[in-house]
Enzyme design. Structure first.
Site, PDB file in Angstrom:
ATOM      1  N   ASP A 119     -28.427  39.409 -94.757  1.00  0.00           N
ATOM      2  CA  ASP A 119     -27.631  39.276 -93.539  1.00  0.00           C
ATOM      3  C   ASP A 119     -27.821  37.889 -92.935  1.00  0.00           C
ATOM      4  OD1 ASP A 119     -25.868  40.128 -91.603  1.00  0.00           O
ATOM      5  OD2 ASP A 119     -27.332  41.334 -90.495  1.00  0.00           O
ATOM      6  N   ARG A 141     -24.003  33.492 -89.221  1.00  0.00           N
ATOM      7  CA  ARG A 141     -24.773  32.828 -88.153  1.00  0.00           C
ATOM      8  C   ARG A 141     -25.433  31.550 -88.657  1.00  0.00           C
ATOM      9  NH1 ARG A 141     -27.864  38.148 -86.529  1.00  0.00           N
ATOM     10  NH2 ARG A 141     -26.758  38.841 -88.409  1.00  0.00           N
ATOM     11  N   HIS A 171     -21.438  32.099 -96.774  1.00  0.00           N
ATOM     12  CA  HIS A 171     -21.370  33.039 -97.898  1.00  0.00           C
ATOM     13  C   HIS A 171     -21.608  32.314 -99.226  1.00  0.00           C
ATOM     14  CE1 HIS A 171     -20.300  36.169 -95.215  1.00  0.00           C
ATOM     15  NE2 HIS A 171     -19.079  35.748 -94.956  1.00  0.00           N
ATOM     16  N   GLU A 223     -17.745  49.054 -94.798  1.00  0.00           N
ATOM     17  CA  GLU A 223     -17.301  48.662 -93.461  1.00  0.00           C
ATOM     18  C   GLU A 223     -16.817  47.206 -93.408  1.00  0.00           C
ATOM     19  OE1 GLU A 223     -20.224  50.450 -94.001  1.00  0.00           O
ATOM     20  OE2 GLU A 223     -19.167  52.261 -93.349  1.00  0.00           O
ATOM     21  N   LEU A 282     -35.634  42.097-115.505  1.00  0.00           N
ATOM     22  CA  LEU A 282     -35.289  42.648-114.191  1.00  0.00           C
ATOM     23  C   LEU A 282     -33.983  43.446-114.251  1.00  0.00           C
ATOM     24  CD1 LEU A 282     -35.972  42.340-110.993  1.00  0.00           C
ATOM     25  CD2 LEU A 282     -34.131  40.651-111.031  1.00  0.00           C
ATOM     26  N   ARG A 326     -34.618  43.200 -94.601  1.00  0.00           N
ATOM     27  CA  ARG A 326     -33.373  42.796 -93.939  1.00  0.00           C
ATOM     28  C   ARG A 326     -33.609  41.476 -93.237  1.00  0.00           C
ATOM     29  NH1 ARG A 326     -28.460  46.014 -91.097  1.00  0.00           N
ATOM     30  NH2 ARG A 326     -27.200  44.164 -90.675  1.00  0.00           N
TER      31      ARG A 326
HETATM   32  C1  IPE Z   1     -24.616  44.762 -93.711  1.00  0.00           C
HETATM   33  O1  IPE Z   1     -24.420  43.605 -92.981  1.00  0.00           O
HETATM   34  C2  IPE Z   1     -23.757  44.720 -94.948  1.00  0.00           C
HETATM   35  C3  IPE Z   1     -24.123  43.709 -95.927  1.00  0.00           C
HETATM   36  C4  IPE Z   1     -25.167  42.936 -95.864  1.00  0.00           C
HETATM   37  C5  IPE Z   1     -23.244  43.612 -97.062  1.00  0.00           C
HETATM   38  P1  IPE Z   1     -23.367  43.558 -91.764  1.00  0.00           P
HETATM   39  O2  IPE Z   1     -23.515  42.234 -91.148  1.00  0.00           O
HETATM   40  O3  IPE Z   1     -22.028  43.931 -92.244  1.00  0.00           O
HETATM   41  O4  IPE Z   1     -23.931  44.735 -90.848  1.00  0.00           O
HETATM   42  P2  IPE Z   1     -23.747  45.013 -89.301  1.00  0.00           P
HETATM   43  O5  IPE Z   1     -22.283  45.035 -89.042  1.00  0.00           O
HETATM   44  O6  IPE Z   1     -24.427  43.897 -88.560  1.00  0.00           O
HETATM   45  O7  IPE Z   1     -24.425  46.317 -89.076  1.00  0.00           O
HETATM   46  C1  IPE Z   2     -24.094  38.866 -94.693  1.00  0.00           C
HETATM   47  O1  IPE Z   2     -23.873  37.890 -93.730  1.00  0.00           O
HETATM   48  C2  IPE Z   2     -23.041  38.886 -95.779  1.00  0.00           C
HETATM   49  C3  IPE Z   2     -22.079  39.990 -95.692  1.00  0.00           C
HETATM   50  C4  IPE Z   2     -22.165  41.023 -94.900  1.00  0.00           C
HETATM   51  C5  IPE Z   2     -20.919  39.934 -96.591  1.00  0.00           C
HETATM   52  P1  IPE Z   2     -22.884  38.139 -92.515  1.00  0.00           P
HETATM   53  O2  IPE Z   2     -21.514  37.715 -92.906  1.00  0.00           O
HETATM   54  O3  IPE Z   2     -23.009  39.513 -92.012  1.00  0.00           O
HETATM   55  O4  IPE Z   2     -23.460  37.117 -91.441  1.00  0.00           O
HETATM   56  P2  IPE Z   2     -23.646  37.367 -89.887  1.00  0.00           P
HETATM   57  O5  IPE Z   2     -24.424  38.635 -89.737  1.00  0.00           O
HETATM   58  O6  IPE Z   2     -22.274  37.487 -89.305  1.00  0.00           O
HETATM   59  O7  IPE Z   2     -24.390  36.176 -89.400  1.00  0.00           O
HETATM   60 MG    MG Z   3     -24.123  40.475 -90.587  1.00  0.00          MG
END
Ligand code: IPE
Ligand code: IPE
Ligand code: MG
Length: 238
Positions: A14, A18, A31, A61, A125, A183
């Site tokens: 995650d 940001r 990404h 989601e 792995l 996480r």
């Molecule tokens: C969880 O991250 C899903 C993935 C890492 C693929 P999100 O950024 O989508 O989760 P929420 O919305 O903060 O819970």
């Molecule tokens: C995780 O990073 C990747 C995916 C969920 C695809 P985010 O895209 O959720 O990044 P933040 O949480 O918005 O910073």
């Molecule tokens: Mg996120």
């Protein structure tokens, strides 16, 4: 039993968005760099003696994000699967995808079939990528397949449904449950990841954004894990 190195690590990667925003860059740049980091952590985890690594790359989601971001992620995935095929060969890595593959574009489904088939017998792995994955969706799909297999006589209609039966119908059939869940980026929730499989998993949260989660950060997580006392409801670690 010693649990100094987790056999299976699951990661909710995650904070790509940001991380990029903090640099004044578009989310998609985050990404791109996040996908690169998956390669780094795959190698580092393998070297640390981890046998199974599962990463949450796209949730059921995440379709709710702006369509430009969703298509950028899907394009990145197309490229990533090509790179991953090479890495699989080089590192003897078995690649599997969990999640509802039928919801992905056809060319992506073909790339997945190709890499899964190609790497099936590699015994380094085992790397699982969660794509269009949701823990509830996985359980619902499993239950529907149990019902349909019973109707077809493939599953004894008198036999009891046990935890083992349910586990064997999940996308992760045959893979041991995660020992450690990481996480990144400060959020402390499951976001629908491996709901069944994380029943007894140790959780590790860090404020570091995913693109910055390097080998040293992994080592810090492994060090903390080695200090945990896993009791499984008993009075001492087993
Ligand atoms: C969880 O991250 C899903 C993935 C890492 C693929 P999100 O950024 O989508 O989760 P929420 O919305 O903060 O819970
Ligand atoms: C995780 O990073 C990747 C995916 C969920 C695809 P985010 O895209 O959720 O990044 P933040 O949480 O918005 O910073
Ligand atoms: Mg996120």
């Amino acid at each position: 039993m010693s649990h100094s190195v987790p056999q299976h690590i699951a990661i909710i990667l995650d904070g790509n968005g940001r991380w990029a925003a903090a640099k004044g860059m578009p989310r998609t740049y985050g990404h791109t760099m996040g996908a690169k980091n998956v390669e780094t952590i795959c190698r580092a985890a393998g070297e640390a003696g981890v046998k199974y690594l599962t990463v949450y790359a796209f949730s059921t989601e995440n379709w709710g994000r702006p369509s430009a971001e969703v298509s950028a992620i899907m394009d990145l995935l197309r490229n990533y699967l090509k790179t991953c095929r090479k890495i699989a060969k080089k590192n003897n890595m078995r690649v599997k995808v969990i999640g509802d593959k039928s919801g992905l574009d056809e060319d992506i489904q073909h790339s997945i079939e190709d890499i899964e088939g190609f790497s099936r017998d590699f015994d380094g792995l085992t790397f699982q990528i969660a794509l269009n994955y949701g823990g509830r969706d996985e359980i619902v799909r499993a239950v529907n397949r149990i019902i349909s297999d019973r109707e077809k006589g493939l599953l004894d209609s008198k036999a009891e449904i046990t935890e083992e039966v349910i586990s064997s119908y999940l996308d992760t059939a045959g893979i041991p449950d995660p020992d450690l869940l990481i996480r990144t980026s400060g959020e402390e929730r499951l976001s629908n990841f491996l709901l069944w499989q994380n029943a007894y998993t140790e959780f590790y949260f860090t404020s570091v954004h995913w693109p910055d989660f390097n080998e040293n950060e992994l080592k810090a997580a492994l060090d903390e894990y080695s200090l945990r006392n896993r009791r499984y409801g008993k009075t001492e670690a087993s």
